[in-house]
Design a protein around this motif. Structure first.
Motif, PDB file in Angstrom:
ATOM      1  N   ILE A  37      98.921  59.176  56.598  1.00 44.80           N
ATOM      2  CA  ILE A  37      97.506  58.941  56.305  1.00 44.80           C
ATOM      3  C   ILE A  37      96.767  58.478  57.558  1.00 44.80           C
ATOM      4  CG2 ILE A  37      95.933  57.387  55.065  1.00 44.80           C
ATOM      5  CD1 ILE A  37      97.824  57.678  52.652  1.00 44.80           C
ATOM      6  N   LEU A  38      97.356  57.581  58.318  1.00 44.28           N
ATOM      7  CA  LEU A  38      96.696  57.110  59.537  1.00 44.28           C
ATOM      8  C   LEU A  38      96.588  58.231  60.566  1.00 44.28           C
ATOM      9  CD1 LEU A  38      98.286  53.549  59.818  1.00 44.28           C
ATOM     10  CD2 LEU A  38      95.998  54.157  59.000  1.00 44.28           C
ATOM     11  N   GLU A  39      97.577  59.126  60.615  1.00 42.79           N
ATOM     12  CA  GLU A  39      97.483  60.306  61.480  1.00 42.79           C
ATOM     13  C   GLU A  39      96.305  61.181  61.071  1.00 42.79           C
ATOM     14  OE1 GLU A  39     102.258  61.022  62.472  1.00 42.79           O
ATOM     15  OE2 GLU A  39     101.189  62.310  61.039  1.00 42.79           O
ATOM     16  N   LEU A  40      96.142  61.375  59.776  1.00 46.64           N
ATOM     17  CA  LEU A  40      95.059  62.225  59.282  1.00 46.64           C
ATOM     18  C   LEU A  40      93.694  61.613  59.563  1.00 46.64           C
ATOM     19  CD1 LEU A  40      96.657  63.383  55.922  1.00 46.64           C
ATOM     20  CD2 LEU A  40      96.058  64.858  57.855  1.00 46.64           C
ATOM     21  N   TYR A  41      93.561  60.299  59.403  1.00 44.74           N
ATOM     22  CA  TYR A  41      92.290  59.654  59.749  1.00 44.74           C
ATOM     23  C   TYR A  41      91.959  59.900  61.223  1.00 44.74           C
ATOM     24  CZ  TYR A  41      91.499  56.995  55.422  1.00 44.74           C
ATOM     25  OH  TYR A  41      91.215  56.625  54.124  1.00 44.74           O
ATOM     26  N   GLU A  42      92.973  59.815  62.065  1.00 45.13           N
ATOM     27  CA  GLU A  42      92.760  60.047  63.496  1.00 45.13           C
ATOM     28  C   GLU A  42      92.380  61.506  63.750  1.00 45.13           C
ATOM     29  OE1 GLU A  42      92.603  59.017  67.550  1.00 45.13           O
ATOM     30  OE2 GLU A  42      92.901  57.688  65.817  1.00 45.13           O
ATOM     31  N   ASP A  43      93.086  62.425  63.102  1.00 46.69           N
ATOM     32  CA  ASP A  43      92.850  63.847  63.333  1.00 46.69           C
ATOM     33  C   ASP A  43      91.497  64.303  62.795  1.00 46.69           C
ATOM     34  OD1 ASP A  43      95.339  63.985  64.480  1.00 46.69           O
ATOM     35  OD2 ASP A  43      96.323  64.877  62.728  1.00 46.69           O
ATOM     36  N   GLU A  44      91.116  63.824  61.610  1.00 47.93           N
ATOM     37  CA  GLU A  44      89.908  64.333  60.956  1.00 47.93           C
ATOM     38  C   GLU A  44      88.640  63.619  61.401  1.00 47.93           C
ATOM     39  OE1 GLU A  44      90.221  64.898  56.736  1.00 47.93           O
ATOM     40  OE2 GLU A  44      92.259  65.718  56.861  1.00 47.93           O
ATOM     41  N   GLY A  45      88.777  62.396  61.875  1.00 44.20           N
ATOM     42  CA  GLY A  45      87.623  61.688  62.410  1.00 44.20           C
ATOM     43  C   GLY A  45      86.452  61.643  61.433  1.00 44.20           C
ATOM     44  N   ASP A  46      85.291  62.053  61.882  1.00 43.41           N
ATOM     45  CA  ASP A  46      84.083  62.010  61.052  1.00 43.41           C
ATOM     46  C   ASP A  46      84.140  62.985  59.890  1.00 43.41           C
ATOM     47  OD1 ASP A  46      83.065  60.082  62.718  1.00 43.41           O
ATOM     48  OD2 ASP A  46      81.806  61.460  63.867  1.00 43.41           O
ATOM     49  N   ARG A  47      85.069  63.921  59.931  1.00 37.10           N
ATOM     50  CA  ARG A  47      85.180  64.913  58.853  1.00 37.10           C
ATOM     51  C   ARG A  47      86.086  64.418  57.722  1.00 37.10           C
ATOM     52  NH1 ARG A  47      87.885  68.952  59.715  1.00 37.10           N
ATOM     53  NH2 ARG A  47      86.803  70.486  58.413  1.00 37.10           N
ATOM     54  N   ALA A  48      86.665  63.260  57.867  1.00 37.69           N
ATOM     55  CA  ALA A  48      87.604  62.759  56.858  1.00 37.69           C
ATOM     56  C   ALA A  48      86.941  62.722  55.480  1.00 37.69           C
ATOM     57  CB  ALA A  48      88.096  61.369  57.236  1.00 37.69           C
ATOM     58  N   GLY A  49      87.624  63.314  54.503  1.00 39.87           N
ATOM     59  CA  GLY A  49      87.123  63.321  53.139  1.00 39.87           C
ATOM     60  C   GLY A  49      86.094  64.385  52.843  1.00 39.87           C
ATOM     61  N   THR A  59      86.339  54.648  53.882  1.00 42.00           N
ATOM     62  CA  THR A  59      86.664  55.914  54.522  1.00 42.00           C
ATOM     63  C   THR A  59      87.690  56.622  53.658  1.00 42.00           C
ATOM     64  OG1 THR A  59      86.354  54.826  56.658  1.00 42.00           O
ATOM     65  CG2 THR A  59      87.382  56.992  56.676  1.00 42.00           C
ATOM     66  N   ARG A  60      87.445  57.896  53.385  1.00 39.93           N
ATOM     67  CA  ARG A  60      88.281  58.627  52.447  1.00 39.93           C
ATOM     68  C   ARG A  60      88.988  59.801  53.112  1.00 39.93           C
ATOM     69  NH1 ARG A  60      87.681  58.305  46.826  1.00 39.93           N
ATOM     70  NH2 ARG A  60      86.390  56.566  46.145  1.00 39.93           N
ATOM     71  N   LEU A  61      90.075  60.225  52.491  1.00 41.49           N
ATOM     72  CA  LEU A  61      90.737  61.493  52.772  1.00 41.49           C
ATOM     73  C   LEU A  61      90.877  62.229  51.447  1.00 41.49           C
ATOM     74  CD1 LEU A  61      93.678  60.364  55.093  1.00 41.49           C
ATOM     75  CD2 LEU A  61      91.698  61.710  55.813  1.00 41.49           C
ATOM     76  N   ALA A  62      90.742  63.537  51.486  1.00 40.82           N
ATOM     77  CA  ALA A  62      90.854  64.330  50.267  1.00 40.82           C
ATOM     78  C   ALA A  62      91.833  65.487  50.488  1.00 40.82           C
ATOM     79  CB  ALA A  62      89.480  64.857  49.854  1.00 40.82           C
ATOM     80  N   ASN A  63      92.174  66.177  49.376  1.00 36.80           N
ATOM     81  CA  ASN A  63      93.006  67.370  49.434  1.00 36.80           C
ATOM     82  C   ASN A  63      94.351  67.082  50.102  1.00 36.80           C
ATOM     83  OD1 ASN A  63      93.666  70.114  49.109  1.00 36.80           O
ATOM     84  ND2 ASN A  63      92.818  70.667  51.095  1.00 36.80           N
ATOM     85  N   LEU A  64      94.964  65.962  49.754  1.00 41.87           N
ATOM     86  CA  LEU A  64      96.155  65.531  50.477  1.00 41.87           C
ATOM     87  C   LEU A  64      97.404  66.354  50.165  1.00 41.87           C
ATOM     88  CD1 LEU A  64      95.734  61.660  50.549  1.00 41.87           C
ATOM     89  CD2 LEU A  64      95.479  63.277  52.433  1.00 41.87           C
ATOM     90  N   VAL A  65      97.452  67.015  49.010  1.00 39.23           N
ATOM     91  CA  VAL A  65      98.631  67.837  48.717  1.00 39.23           C
ATOM     92  C   VAL A  65      98.798  68.914  49.779  1.00 39.23           C
ATOM     93  CG1 VAL A  65      99.714  69.353  47.013  1.00 39.23           C
ATOM     94  CG2 VAL A  65      98.444  67.349  46.245  1.00 39.23           C
ATOM     95  N   ASP A  66      97.692  69.341  50.364  1.00 39.52           N
ATOM     96  CA  ASP A  66      97.691  70.386  51.388  1.00 39.52           C
ATOM     97  C   ASP A  66      98.123  69.870  52.755  1.00 39.52           C
ATOM     98  OD1 ASP A  66      96.937  73.235  51.853  1.00 39.52           O
ATOM     99  OD2 ASP A  66      95.497  72.364  53.265  1.00 39.52           O
ATOM    100  N   LYS A  67      98.291  68.548  52.896  1.00 44.05           N
ATOM    101  CA  LYS A  67      98.384  67.963  54.226  1.00 44.05           C
ATOM    102  C   LYS A  67      99.697  67.247  54.515  1.00 44.05           C
ATOM    103  CE  LYS A  67      93.358  67.623  54.345  1.00 44.05           C
ATOM    104  NZ  LYS A  67      92.158  66.762  54.373  1.00 44.05           N
ATOM    105  N   GLY A  68     100.738  67.574  53.745  1.00 39.96           N
ATOM    106  CA  GLY A  68     102.034  66.994  54.053  1.00 39.96           C
ATOM    107  C   GLY A  68     102.945  66.959  52.845  1.00 39.96           C
ATOM    108  N   ASP A  69     104.227  67.258  53.074  1.00 36.64           N
ATOM    109  CA  ASP A  69     105.157  67.263  51.950  1.00 36.64           C
ATOM    110  C   ASP A  69     105.381  65.871  51.379  1.00 36.64           C
ATOM    111  OD1 ASP A  69     106.889  66.738  54.407  1.00 36.64           O
ATOM    112  OD2 ASP A  69     108.354  66.479  52.803  1.00 36.64           O
TER     113      ASP A  69
END
Length: 261
Positions: A37-49, A59-69
């Motif tokens: 999750i912390l990697e994704l926050y770093e990677d997605e930046g302002d696009r997170a969620g 700060t949100r992240l969405a569509n997580l099934v697509d983003k890691g086993d």
């Protein structure tokens, strides 16, 4: 760890609308979830969620099934599925999988709401959320406030309260140690509180619904073909990837959040 709940836990979930499963997440899985999750926050930046909604003071992240086993393994954790099926019955599917980090130093939380603005229908309850505490939930860092028993009232806060942002006389804070999971009847009135600490407070929200209702996030449209191709039959069923009724229900959903616009 047993996949089923105790009689006391089931009774608490029935009567109060939630139950806390302490130490439900193995330490290795907890560490893996936090790292990814912390990697994704770093990677997605302002696009997170961006696949879902944005929210002030979080700060949100969405569509997580697509983003890691690791997320695919999480949504079929036996303890979680047992709790969800206790609320909704056996016919369930994942509605969405999101992460939410409550921003530190916030002055405002969420209004009291029910997920997807859902009111029980003639068949009963149809939404159930599971809150994975990836950090400790404390009284000062944005723990979820809940109104025990409100899942049985058949009403939405915005329809009967003058101010859903205000404290409710019956509300309590859902606190717990990192690695705990709260199974929550999502018809329960609830809302995140302000994180007045100096550190973010991280949670994973695995949200489920009955199979005759629309998904909050239409998984078939969101998951990349190469991700769908490698999923097990159990995973495909939980995600409703081969379900024509879900295609009909979820392709054009209008109400996706209990309070976000």
């Amino acid at each position: 760890m047993h996949s089923d709940m105790t009689d006391l836990q089931r009774r608490h979930l029935d009567e109060h609308g939630f139950v806390l499963l302490e130490s439900a997440v193995a330490p290795a899985l907890l560490a893996e979830l936090r790292t990814r999750i912390l990697e994704l926050y770093e990677d997605e930046g302002d696009r997170a969620g961006h696949e879902f909604k944005t929210e002030a003071n979080a700060t949100r992240l969405a569509n997580l099934v697509d983003k890691g086993d690791v997320f695919q393994r999480a949504i079929v954790l036996p303890e979680v599925l047992a709790g969800v099926r206790h609320v909704l019955g056996d016919s369930i599917k994942l509605s969405s999988l999101n992460a939410r980090s409550a921003d530190p130093g916030s002055e405002a939380g969420q209004p009291l709401h029910v997920d997807m603005s859902a009111v029980p229908d003639e068949r009963g309850y149809w939404v159930c959320n599971t809150v994975w505490m990836l950090d400790d939930f404390t009284p000062v860092n944005g723990a979820t406030r809940i109104v025990p028993g409100s899942h049985r009232w058949g009403t939405r806060p915005q329809d009967v309260l003058e101010d859903p942002m205000a404290n409710h006389p019956d509300e309590v804070l859902l606190t717990g140690k990192a690695g705990s999971i709260a199974i929550m009847n999502a018809h329960l009135w609830h809302g995140g509180t302000a994180n007045r600490s100096s550190s973010p407070r991280l949670a994973l929200h695995a949200f489920y619904c009955r199979r005759d209702k629309p998904q909050q996030q239409y998984q078939k449209a969101l998951l990349r073909p190469e991700v769908q191709a490698q999923l097990s039959s159990e995973m495909r069923h939980v995600l409703a990837l081969d379900d024509p009724l879900n295609d009909e229900l979820s392709a054009n959903v209008t109400v996706r959040s209990g309070f976000m616009r």
